[in-house]
Structures are given as structure tokens and as C-alpha cells.
Design an enzyme around this catalytic site. Structure first.
Site, PDB file in Angstrom:
ATOM      1  N   ASP A 211      26.725  68.364  26.310  1.00 27.32           N
ATOM      2  CA  ASP A 211      25.706  69.142  26.425  1.00 27.32           C
ATOM      3  C   ASP A 211      25.457  69.386  28.090  1.00 27.32           C
ATOM      4  OD1 ASP A 211      25.014  66.554  26.194  1.00 27.32           O
ATOM      5  OD2 ASP A 211      22.674  66.902  26.362  1.00 27.32           O
TER       6      ASP A 211
ATOM      7  N   ASP B  41      36.989  65.680  19.157  1.00 33.92           N
ATOM      8  CA  ASP B  41      37.088  64.563  17.833  1.00 33.92           C
ATOM      9  C   ASP B  41      36.431  65.417  16.702  1.00 33.92           C
ATOM     10  OD1 ASP B  41      38.489  62.766  18.949  1.00 33.92           O
ATOM     11  OD2 ASP B  41      37.101  61.084  19.356  1.00 33.92           O
TER      12      ASP B  41
ATOM     13  N   ASP C  14      29.764  52.795  28.332  1.00 36.99           N
ATOM     14  CA  ASP C  14      29.612  53.147  29.967  1.00 36.99           C
ATOM     15  C   ASP C  14      28.994  51.720  30.279  1.00 36.99           C
ATOM     16  OD1 ASP C  14      27.194  53.071  28.158  1.00 36.99           O
ATOM     17  OD2 ASP C  14      26.674  55.135  28.584  1.00 36.99           O
TER      18      ASP C  14
END
Length: 549
Positions: free
Chosen positions: A197, A136, A289
Site C-alpha cells: 500500500d 505470495d 524488520d
């Protein structure tokens, strides 16, 4: 009415031109303090103490469960069937389920190679794994870099797809949802998600997929996070203490008692059927989530947390990045609680006991009460009681309960136990932002859907370099100084001085320490402040190392 009349008489005498102005001010303060401020503060104290007891009971309960599991219970993973996949000459690799790996990213210049490399390095039959990079990025240079990296792995024979979209609607949830619309994604049995990450070990799928494959009731397997830059500065050490407790206690207890916990958004594997039955990804809050996890749980799916499997990742190394992250993590759950409480209450697929756990323990105590009581009791009620001596906070509320809660949190990271005082004042500072974010989420006020991607540097060594570079760039004064922290710090310092002069409970010791923490954090982007954090950590570690000898 009589008390209010007394205030009026006092005001009239003051304006009539008395000589003792200070005496008049003190008299007005006393007349206003006793009938008006003292009752209000007493109510706030009782509410705070009640919330403190709720949090205390929750912490003790979870610690008892963890202790019981360690001493007498089987490990969580032992309660589910696990078998290695066996090769079949006739069926070939088709005995292995098809796995999709999703790697969402946004302008990840520092870590895109690490994350893509780790995803492509996962061990699994090459024709049964699909890598999907969801980019994105708004920076065209970074976008080209990510695309080239994907093409490099594709040239090596990796089944990798580079996906972009023309907008950022829904942020991460929108990207994940869009990625699942492709035909190749729909053919997959499971989907593993890794933020930019995160660097899973090559055997990650071999350790997690068998649990899903052999236990049809499992919808999610969540791994633990391992922090590569926890020793970078004092702030990352504090974060490590808090997150270790979250994984070692909260996630473990949820998994072992109710087969439910909040999905951490990364380092987990979903059964595609569970994800689809729950309604897929939704972008109605900033915790997509957790939203998915709650909806899947209400459909009857069970979750498994595997603390033995650790995935490397990076902690925010600047206060600015950490504040944005904590705003999202505090505001999102509160807003989700507001949106889903009724849906949870009327659900008929789960037991009443599980509903109570989700509403009371998971949401109310851990996501709302924990944030509010930390700031209100320790940064509002206690300092205010210095100025209003008619309200006395009981010792059990200021010493005994906080001590037990602190110890239970700190034991999750034994190596940092000597930093517990720094952790306390740091958490109290962050409680200011968490409390504000919690109310924003509950009230759906401005910034409720604010999403700022956490800045990443690709590990401790790179983070130090970037920190030095940021120090040279320079910022506006308004960006360097956080006025809210400074104002609270000044108020606490003045309260400490007043307590030192007139108090009787020695609150000034705590108030001075806490005020210093607020003031230091108020200069969050200062290069000197970042160096001070690292210098402090080095001196503290050196001191205790010498003491042990």
C-alpha cells in the site's frame, strides 16, 4: 492466622442461617478484602506507578532531545554528507549504483496496481534499477492480475521481475529472503522495500541513495509515512496521532542520539552489505524488520531517519484489521527481546551506552512497559481501588503524570489535539490487546508467530466502498461481538456506579467514559458502529470549526 480465623467464623455464621444475608456478605467481603486483596492490589499499584515513572522519564527525555535539536542542533540529515550524482561522459550510467526495489504482496486486489505503478515510476537510470514483485498470493485470480500488471510494465521497457514461490514459509521475511537469492538481486548495491500500500514519490531514490553512497557507515535510510486515509473515521485519526509521535519523536531521537531505531519494514533503503553482514532476513518472530535492524546495529552499522521524505500509505480502517496489526506489533518485539537480550549484552562491537539504550529504552520501556502500564494502571488498579478503598492511588499517578504523557504524545499532531480525550480511551482499549500480545511474546505462548496480513483498500474512497460492502455481507454473532471488550466495559461501568455512590475521588467520570469506549469497540464489525465513528468525527470537527468562528 487470626485474620483467616475471623474469615472462617464469619463464613460459619453465614451458613448457620442468619437473617441479614446482605450484611453477612458485606462482612465477609470486608474480612477478605483487608488482609488478602488490599496488599495484593497495593503491590500491583506500586509496580504500575514505578512503570509509569519509567515511561514518564523516557517521554520527557525524548521530548527534550527533540526540542534541543530543533532549537540548537543541526538536523539529522545535515550531519551526513549528501551530494547529487554527476553524469560522467566516459563512465555513463555506471556512476549510479544498482538499486533493487522489492514489493512484497499477498492477495492485494485493491492496491497492487498502485504499488507496482509507484515502484515502476521511481526516477533512476533505467539500466541501474530492478523492480522485484514478490507475490505470495493464494488467490489464483489475484495472482494472474498481478502477473499481467507486471507484464504490462515490462512491455514498456521496465526492468521488472515477477517472483512467486510454492509456499509461504516465513511470510514476508521468507519472501524477501527468497527474492535476494536471484543473481540479479545479488548484483545490486542497495535494496529499497515498499509494502503493497506504499506509494513513494518519483524522486525518492534521488533523496535517499546519496546518503548511503557518500557515508559508508550508514546501513539504512528510513523515510516517514504519510497517511492517505487519516480522515476516514475517528479510529484512523487516533492511529495518526500515535504514529506521528512515533516518527516525529521516537525515530528522530534514535537517529540523532544513537544512530539506531527500529526499521519500519517499508519505505526504507538498505545497504546490501549491511543486510548481508547482519545475517539477512530471519522469520523467527513477526517483526522481521526490527530483528534485522537490531542485528545490523550490533554489527556497528548506523541508521538515518529522514522525516522530510514522506511516503504515502494507508491506515487500517477497521478495528479487526487494526487489532491483528497491533497484536503483531506488540507480540513480535516482546518475543524478539526475549530471544536477543543475551546477544545484545555480550556484544563487543557497540558501546555500553548503546547497549543500555537498546535494552532499556528501545525494548523494555517502549515495547513492554508502555503497553502493560497503560492497561494495568488505568483499567485494573484504578477501578479496583474503587472497591478496595484501603488502597489509594496518589494524585500524581492518576492525573499529573498521565496528563504530561498525553500532552507530549498529542503535540505531534496539532490538528487533532481536540480529540485527545477520544485518543486516551481508544489507546486504553487497545492496551488490553497489546498487553495480552506482549505476554504472549515474552512467554512464547500460542499465537506468538501469528501473522495476519493487514487488510488494505487503496485509499479513503475505496475504503468507504469496501466498508459498505462488508456491512451487507453479514457475520456470525461471535465475529461481530468482542466479549472481552464488553466484559471489561461492564466491569468499568459497574465500578463507576459504585464510585458515584460511595467513592470520593470522582473516578466515575473517567470510568464511565472508558466503559463506553470498551462497549463501543466490542461491536467492532457492526455496520452501525463504523457509521457511528464517521458520524462522531464529522460532528466533532463541525463543532470545533463553528467554535473557532
Amino acid at each position: 492466622m487470626g485474620k483467616l480465623s475471623a474469615i472462617g467464623v464469619t463464613l460459619e455464621s453465614f451458613t448457620s442461617g442468619g437473617d441479614d444475608i446482605i450484611g453477612k456478605i458485606i462482612e465477609i467481603w470486608v474480612q477478605f478484602r483487608v488482609p488478602v486483596l488490599a496488599p495484593l492490589l497495593r503491590i500491583l499499584m506500586y509496580v504500575s506507578l514505578a512503570m509509569s515513572i519509567m515511561l514518564f522519564v523516557e517521554k520527557v527525555y525524548m521530548s527534550v532531545v527533540v526540542g534541543f535539536n530543533c532549537l540548537f542542533g543541526r538536523k539529522t540529515e545535515k550531519r551526513y554528507k549528501w551530494e547529487e550524482f554527476k553524469d560522467d561522459v566516459e563512465l555513463g550510467s555506471s556512476v549510479y549504483p544498482l538499486v533493487l526495489i522489492q514489493v512484497p504482496m499477498f492477495n492485494e486486489r485493491e492496491v497492487y496496481q498502485l504499488s507496482i505503478g509507484a515502484a515502476c515510476g521511481l526516477s533512476w537510470p533505467s539500466d541501474r534499477i530492478v523492480i522485484q514483485v514478490l507475490d505470495d498470493s493464494t488467490d489464483p485470480v489475484i495472482k494472474d492480475m498481478v502477473k499481467v500488471e507486471c507484464e504490462k510494465w515490462a512491455s514498456k521497457g521496465t526492468n521488472i521481475h515477477y517472483q512467486v514461490r510454492d509456499n509461504r514459509k516465513g511470510y514476508k521475511a521468507g519472501a524477501l529472503k527468497e527474492g535476494l537469492k536471484h543473481q540479479y538481486a545479488n548484483e545490486c548495491d542497495y535494496v529499497a522495500i515498499f509494502d503493497a500500500d506504499f506509494q513513494p514519490e518519483p524522486d525518492f531514490l534521488w533523496k535517499t541513495i546519496p546518503f548511503l553512497h557518500h557515508n559508508s557507515e550508514l546501513g539504512l535510510v528510513q523515510a516517514r509515512w504519510k497517511f492517505v486515509n487519516s480522515d476516514e473515521c475517528l479510529m484512523t485519526r487516533m492511529q495518526e496521532m500515535s504514529l506521528n509521535y512515533h516518527f516525529k519523536v521516537e525515530q528522530e531521537v534514535g537517529s540523532s542520539t544513537h544512530a539506531f531505531f527500529g526499521f519500519n519494514g517499508t519505505a526504507g533503503v538498505w545497504r546490501m552489505a549491511a543486510l548481508n553482514e547482519a545475517g539477512g532476513w530471519k522469520d523467527r518472530t513477526t517483526v522481521e524488520d526490527m530483528d534485522l535492524a537490531v542485528r545490523a546495529s550490533l554489527k556497528g552499522w548506523k541508521f538515518l531517519y529522514l522525516g522530510s521524505i514522506k511516503v504515502k500509505n494507508e491506515l487500517p480502517s477497521s478495528l479487526k484489521a487494526y487489532r491483528y496489526q497491533q497484536h503483531r506489533w506488540s507480540c513480535g518485539p516482546a518475543n524478539l527481546f526475549r530471544k536477543m537480550i543475551y546477544e545484545i549484552m555480550i556484544n563487543e562491537k557497540v558501546t555500553l551506552w548503546k547497549k543500555l539504550h537498546v535494552i532499556y529504552s528501545f525494548f523494555f520501556v517502549r515495547k513492554i512497559v508502555a503497553h502493560i502500564v497503560t492497561f494495568v494502571l488505568y483499567c485494573v488498579v484504578i477501578p479496583a481501588s474503587v472497591w478496595i478503598p484501603e488502597v489509594e492511588v496518589p494524585t500524581w499517578g492518576t492525573i499529573y503524570i498521565p496528563t504530561v504523557i498525553t500532552i507530549l504524545n498529542a503535540v505531534g499532531t496539532p490538528r487533532s489535539f481536540y480529540l485527545v480525550v477520544f485518543w486516551i480511551v481508544f489507546e486504553n482499549v487497545m492496551a488490553l490487546h497489546r498487553t495480552k500480545a506482549t505476554f504472549i511474546g515474552i512467554l512464547e505462548a500460542q499465537r506468538v508467530n501469528e501473522w495476519v496480513v493487514t487488510e488494505k483498500h487503496g485509499g479513503a474512497s475505496k475504503a468507504k466502498t469496501v466498508t459498505r460492502q462488508h456491512g451487507r455481507l453479514g457475520f456470525k454473532l461471535s465475529e461481530r461481538i468482542l466479549m472481552l471488550e464488553l466484559c471489561v466495559g461492564i466491569i468499568l461501568f459497574v465500578s463507576g456506579c459504585y464510585d458515584l455512590a460511595f467513592g470520593k475521588y470522582y473516578y466515575y467520570i473517567y470510568l464511565y467514559l472508558q466503559s463506553i469506549a470498551f462497549v463501543i469497540m466490542g461491536f467492532f464489525e457492526s455496520k452501525k458502529t463504523m457509521r457511528l465513528q464517521k458520524t462522531q468525527l464529522h460532528l466533532i470537527v463541525t463543532f470545533f470549526a463553528v467554535s473557532k468562528k
